[in-house]
Design a protein around this motif. Structure first.
Motif, PDB file in Angstrom:
ATOM      1  N   GLY A   1     -20.792 -92.223  10.854  1.00  0.00           N
ATOM      2  CA  GLY A   1     -20.117 -92.018  12.151  1.00  0.00           C
ATOM      3  C   GLY A   1     -20.486 -92.597  13.367  1.00  0.00           C
ATOM      4  O   GLY A   1     -19.654 -92.908  14.221  1.00  0.00           O
TER       5      GLY A   1
ATOM      6  N   ARG B   1     -11.137 -87.687  10.188  1.00  0.00           N
ATOM      7  CA  ARG B   1     -11.472 -86.139  10.439  1.00  0.00           C
ATOM      8  C   ARG B   1     -12.757 -86.024  11.391  1.00  0.00           C
ATOM      9  O   ARG B   1     -13.659 -86.761  11.262  1.00  0.00           O
ATOM     10  CB  ARG B   1     -11.874 -85.716   8.867  1.00  0.00           C
ATOM     11  CG  ARG B   1     -10.758 -85.547   7.691  1.00  0.00           C
ATOM     12  CD  ARG B   1     -11.131 -85.180   6.419  1.00  0.00           C
ATOM     13  NE  ARG B   1     -12.436 -85.553   6.144  1.00  0.00           N
ATOM     14  CZ  ARG B   1     -12.705 -86.640   5.492  1.00  0.00           C
ATOM     15  NH1 ARG B   1     -11.676 -87.423   5.123  1.00  0.00           N
ATOM     16  NH2 ARG B   1     -13.950 -86.785   4.941  1.00  0.00           N
ATOM     17  N   LEU B   2     -12.741 -84.949  11.674  1.00  0.00           N
ATOM     18  CA  LEU B   2     -13.821 -84.422  12.739  1.00  0.00           C
ATOM     19  C   LEU B   2     -15.027 -84.433  12.189  1.00  0.00           C
ATOM     20  O   LEU B   2     -16.079 -85.028  12.754  1.00  0.00           O
ATOM     21  CB  LEU B   2     -13.549 -83.216  13.334  1.00  0.00           C
ATOM     22  CG  LEU B   2     -14.565 -82.714  14.229  1.00  0.00           C
ATOM     23  CD1 LEU B   2     -14.726 -83.737  15.532  1.00  0.00           C
ATOM     24  CD2 LEU B   2     -14.303 -81.333  15.103  1.00  0.00           C
ATOM     25  N   GLU B   3     -15.131 -84.283  10.959  1.00  0.00           N
ATOM     26  CA  GLU B   3     -16.601 -84.322  10.107  1.00  0.00           C
ATOM     27  C   GLU B   3     -17.001 -85.503  10.162  1.00  0.00           C
ATOM     28  O   GLU B   3     -18.342 -85.620   9.916  1.00  0.00           O
ATOM     29  CB  GLU B   3     -16.308 -83.564   8.685  1.00  0.00           C
ATOM     30  CG  GLU B   3     -16.144 -82.076   8.685  1.00  0.00           C
ATOM     31  CD  GLU B   3     -14.338 -82.059   8.735  1.00  0.00           C
ATOM     32  OE1 GLU B   3     -13.654 -82.855   8.126  1.00  0.00           O
ATOM     33  OE2 GLU B   3     -14.072 -80.955   9.656  1.00  0.00           O
TER      34      GLU B   3
ATOM     35  N   LEU C   1      -7.868 -88.487  15.615  1.00  0.00           N
ATOM     36  CA  LEU C   1      -8.471 -87.103  15.325  1.00  0.00           C
ATOM     37  C   LEU C   1      -7.133 -86.257  14.981  1.00  0.00           C
ATOM     38  O   LEU C   1      -7.085 -85.463  14.194  1.00  0.00           O
ATOM     39  CB  LEU C   1      -9.317 -86.711  16.192  1.00  0.00           C
ATOM     40  CG  LEU C   1     -10.683 -87.428  16.016  1.00  0.00           C
ATOM     41  CD1 LEU C   1     -11.584 -86.839  17.081  1.00  0.00           C
ATOM     42  CD2 LEU C   1     -11.378 -86.829  14.799  1.00  0.00           C
TER      43      LEU C   1
ATOM     44  N   LYS D   1     -18.512 -86.071  13.638  1.00  0.00           N
ATOM     45  CA  LYS D   1     -19.143 -84.842  14.484  1.00  0.00           C
ATOM     46  C   LYS D   1     -20.725 -85.099  14.751  1.00  0.00           C
ATOM     47  O   LYS D   1     -21.333 -84.853  15.793  1.00  0.00           O
ATOM     48  CB  LYS D   1     -18.745 -83.588  13.771  1.00  0.00           C
ATOM     49  CG  LYS D   1     -19.035 -82.267  14.401  1.00  0.00           C
ATOM     50  CD  LYS D   1     -18.732 -81.121  13.627  1.00  0.00           C
ATOM     51  CE  LYS D   1     -19.078 -79.688  14.357  1.00  0.00           C
ATOM     52  NZ  LYS D   1     -18.611 -78.716  13.819  1.00  0.00           N
ATOM     53  N   PHE D   2     -21.348 -85.430  13.805  1.00  0.00           N
ATOM     54  CA  PHE D   2     -22.825 -85.404  13.816  1.00  0.00           C
ATOM     55  C   PHE D   2     -23.355 -86.447  14.708  1.00  0.00           C
ATOM     56  O   PHE D   2     -24.225 -86.160  15.626  1.00  0.00           O
ATOM     57  CB  PHE D   2     -23.394 -85.871  12.327  1.00  0.00           C
ATOM     58  CG  PHE D   2     -24.985 -85.722  12.432  1.00  0.00           C
ATOM     59  CD1 PHE D   2     -25.633 -84.782  12.658  1.00  0.00           C
ATOM     60  CD2 PHE D   2     -25.514 -87.227  12.556  1.00  0.00           C
ATOM     61  CE1 PHE D   2     -27.301 -84.856  12.494  1.00  0.00           C
ATOM     62  CE2 PHE D   2     -26.848 -87.392  12.538  1.00  0.00           C
ATOM     63  CZ  PHE D   2     -27.664 -86.175  12.584  1.00  0.00           C
TER      64      PHE D   2
ATOM     65  N   ALA E   1     -21.406 -87.845  17.234  1.00  0.00           N
ATOM     66  CA  ALA E   1     -21.056 -87.328  18.579  1.00  0.00           C
ATOM     67  C   ALA E   1     -21.876 -86.418  19.153  1.00  0.00           C
ATOM     68  O   ALA E   1     -22.244 -86.613  20.447  1.00  0.00           O
ATOM     69  CB  ALA E   1     -19.381 -86.955  18.460  1.00  0.00           C
ATOM     70  N   GLY E   2     -22.251 -85.611  18.373  1.00  0.00           N
ATOM     71  CA  GLY E   2     -23.208 -84.426  18.740  1.00  0.00           C
ATOM     72  C   GLY E   2     -24.671 -84.726  19.227  1.00  0.00           C
ATOM     73  O   GLY E   2     -24.957 -84.660  20.230  1.00  0.00           O
TER      74      GLY E   2
END
Length: 126
Positions: free
Chosen positions: A19, A61-63, A55, A66-67, A69-70
């Motif tokens: 990611g 895919r967001l998945e 996206l 996501k981690f 970016a979070g």
């Protein structure tokens, strides 16, 4: 209680690294396009636009991000520390123009919020 195996931990680490690499790729892609195509946008903004497009189109895919970016968002405040420290160099300018600068920041912030709400409301009406 569910026991987490070494293989599951390794898988999480691989997803996190992947990611971050995807995010870095889009940042560098945006910077490169700005440099070579002379696009009148900051490279990071163009990179964010490209990642948004991928996206939305389902290419990415967001998945997948996501981690990472979070985690970056969780520490976002730390990215502003160097700018705050850098303001100390301009103490005399801040003493002279500080109120005018603060007023312009407050006005532009409220205008941006208002315009964002206005555009969102118009798009919601569609």
């Amino acid at each position: 209680m569910k026991k987490v195996t070494h293989k599951q931990n390794l898988r999480k680490i691989v997803y996190a690294i992947r990611g971050f690499l995807i995010l870095i790729f889009f940042y560098l892609l945006g910077e490169g396009l700005v440099k070579y195509l002379k696009v009148p946008l900051p490279g990071n903004v163009l990179g964010m636009l490209l990642i948004f497009i991928t996206l939305q189109t389902g290419i990415l895919r967001l998945e997948q991000v996501k981690f990472a970016a979070g985690k970056l968002l969780a520490y976002l405040a730390l990215f502003f520390v160097p700018y705050g420290v850098g303001l100390i160099q301009y103490e005399s300018m801040l003493a002279q123009y500080g109120w005018a600068m603060l007023l312009s920041v407050v006005i532009s912030t409220f205008f941006t919020l208002w315009m964002s709400a206005f555009v969102f409301d118009k798009l919601l009406d569609r």
